[in-house]
Design an enzyme around this catalytic site. Structure first.
Site, mmCIF file in Angstrom:
data_model
loop_
_atom_site.group_PDB
_atom_site.id
_atom_site.type_symbol
_atom_site.label_atom_id
_atom_site.label_comp_id
_atom_site.label_asym_id
_atom_site.label_seq_id
_atom_site.Cartn_x
_atom_site.Cartn_y
_atom_site.Cartn_z
ATOM 1 C CE LYS A 153 0.856 1.276 4.463
ATOM 2 N NZ LYS A 153 1.542 2.491 4.894
ATOM 3 C CG ASP B 229 -0.604 0.224 7.721
ATOM 4 O OD1 ASP B 229 -1.244 1.297 7.798
ATOM 5 O OD2 ASP B 229 0.634 0.161 7.771
HETATM 6 O O1 C5P Z 1 -0.587 -0.193 13.849
HETATM 7 P P1 C5P Z 1 0.826 -0.591 14.039
HETATM 8 O O2 C5P Z 1 0.963 -1.878 14.793
HETATM 9 O O3 C5P Z 1 1.633 -0.539 12.796
HETATM 10 O O4 C5P Z 1 1.424 0.544 14.987
HETATM 11 C C1 C5P Z 1 2.734 0.506 15.523
HETATM 12 C C2 C5P Z 1 2.829 1.522 16.654
HETATM 13 O O5 C5P Z 1 2.588 2.845 16.161
HETATM 14 C C3 C5P Z 1 1.825 1.339 17.773
HETATM 15 O O6 C5P Z 1 2.272 0.425 18.741
HETATM 16 C C4 C5P Z 1 1.724 2.757 18.349
HETATM 17 O O7 C5P Z 1 2.830 3.018 19.164
HETATM 18 C C5 C5P Z 1 1.868 3.620 17.095
HETATM 19 N N1 C5P Z 1 0.556 3.980 16.542
HETATM 20 C C6 C5P Z 1 -0.127 5.073 17.036
HETATM 21 N N2 C5P Z 1 -1.347 5.418 16.516
HETATM 22 C C7 C5P Z 1 -1.876 4.700 15.488
HETATM 23 C C8 C5P Z 1 -1.191 3.593 14.949
HETATM 24 C C9 C5P Z 1 0.032 3.252 15.506
HETATM 25 O O8 C5P Z 1 0.350 5.746 17.961
HETATM 26 N N3 C5P Z 1 -3.061 5.063 14.991
#
Ligand code: C5P
Length: 314
Positions: free
Chosen positions: A22, A152
């Site tokens: 993506k 994602d």
């Molecule tokens: O969603 P993903 O697992 O990729 O996110 C990795 C980290 O990014 C999360 O553990 C969090 O610390 C941060 N994050 C955030 N707000 C979001 C998505 C991710 O703060 N909406």
């Protein structure tokens, strides 16, 4: 198999698909919740570039194997931490099936670059298992599982190639696909850790309130109009920590054919920079050596006009 009703029987043993990467054509980071997570507003777009994912459920134990290039230094890491594995566990817990799976991933998506490779693999595993399951989960339930795996993953489980997403990525609105557009991905030899990038944003903003961006959905139907909205809130902080990224964006934007709706922007929290343009000259300039010594690899692909389906076989 004895004792199983027809309804309980899997519809095949092997499912395979392409876990397409993506891009975020825009990414607004809104308020930070008490939980530490951030509200997002983003426009997701699938690419033709994808990992090959195969899932077999023939009762021979649980495994995850990966081949192809661009694996992180520690390989796939402890298998239980891998997102594709966690997707299989989440599916099995929710659907009560299967006990065993063999997942094979052939990596093509650069790792750690903000292209959603790990999340796309997880989405592909959910879709493959649902295609094989004797009692498939509803689309909503599947997206609910995806939302628990990462911001994602819902889009990368969804069967639409272009969608707006809000919240933590779990609220989505599909948009009609745009005509396919040539993409050059400018990859760097380092990734950007997403939690760190969110931390840089928080440090910059301090306690300042963040106004929600207001969107004109009518502006999302042509590349020309989209180019005026293309923006990534991570860009300023990530480019400050990685001057190579700032230099690449500056180089690309210098001669960009903006009249063609060309876009150069960071995807996700980086490190990959994407160049989208219908003008071949833009892509040739990116390849002509000006980025030598800064970017590690250029990958040519296109934006997708459809999500690749799941193929089931015995
Ligand atoms: O969603 P993903 O697992 O990729 O996110 C990795 C980290 O990014 C999360 O553990 C969090 O610390 C941060 N994050 C955030 N707000 C979001 C998505 C991710 O703060 N909406």
């Amino acid at each position: 198999m004895s004792g199983r009703s027809t309804r309980d029987r899997p519809r095949g043993i092997t499912a395979r698909t392409i876990a397409q990467a993506k891009l975020n054509l825009f990414l607004h980071i809104l308020a930070r919740e008490a939980s530490g997570y951030h509200q997002l507003e983003t426009l997701f777009c699938r690419l033709d570039l994808g990992d090959e994912v195969t899932v077999r459920t023939d009762g021979r134990g649980r495994s995850l194997d990966s081949s192809g290039d661009a694996l992180p230094a520690d390989g796939l890491g402890p298998v239980e931490r891998n997102l594709a594995w966690r997707a299989a566990v989440a599916f099995s817990d929710a659907a009560g099936w299967p006990n065993d799976w063999a997942i094979e991933v052939t990596k093509r998506i650069p790792v750690g670059g903000g292209l959603g490779g790990g999340s796309a693999d997880a989405g592909a595993v959910l879709r493959c298992l649902n295609a094989l399951a004797p009692s498939p989960l509803s689309a909503n339930r599947l997206l609910g599982l995806a939302g628990q795996l990462g911001a994602d993953v819902p889009f990368l489980t969804f069967d639409k190639p272009l969608a707006l997403a809000w919240g933590r990525g779990e609220r989505m609105l599909a948009l009609p696909a745009l005509p396919s557009c040539d993409v050059t991905l400018i990859c760097f030899p380092f990734g950007v850790a997403t939690p760190a990038a969110f931390g840089w944003i928080d440090a910059d903003r301090g306690s300042a309130a963040v106004a929600p961006a207001s969107l004109d959905v009518a502006g999302l139907d042509t590349w020309q109009r989209l180019a005026t909205l293309a923006h990534n809130d991570f860009e300023a902080v990530v480019a400050r920590h990685h001057p190579e990224i700032a230099r690449v964006l500056e180089e690309l934007r210098r001669d960009l054919s903006t009249n063609h709706g060309a876009i150069a922007l960071l995807t996700g929290s980086g490190s990959t920079v994407a160049l989208l343009s219908a003008a071949s000259g833009d892509h040739e300039r990116a390849r002509d050596g000006r980025l030598d010594g800064v970017a590690s690899r250029l990958v040519a692909t296109r934006t997708a006009t459809a999500v690749v389906g799941v193929e089931v076989s015995d």
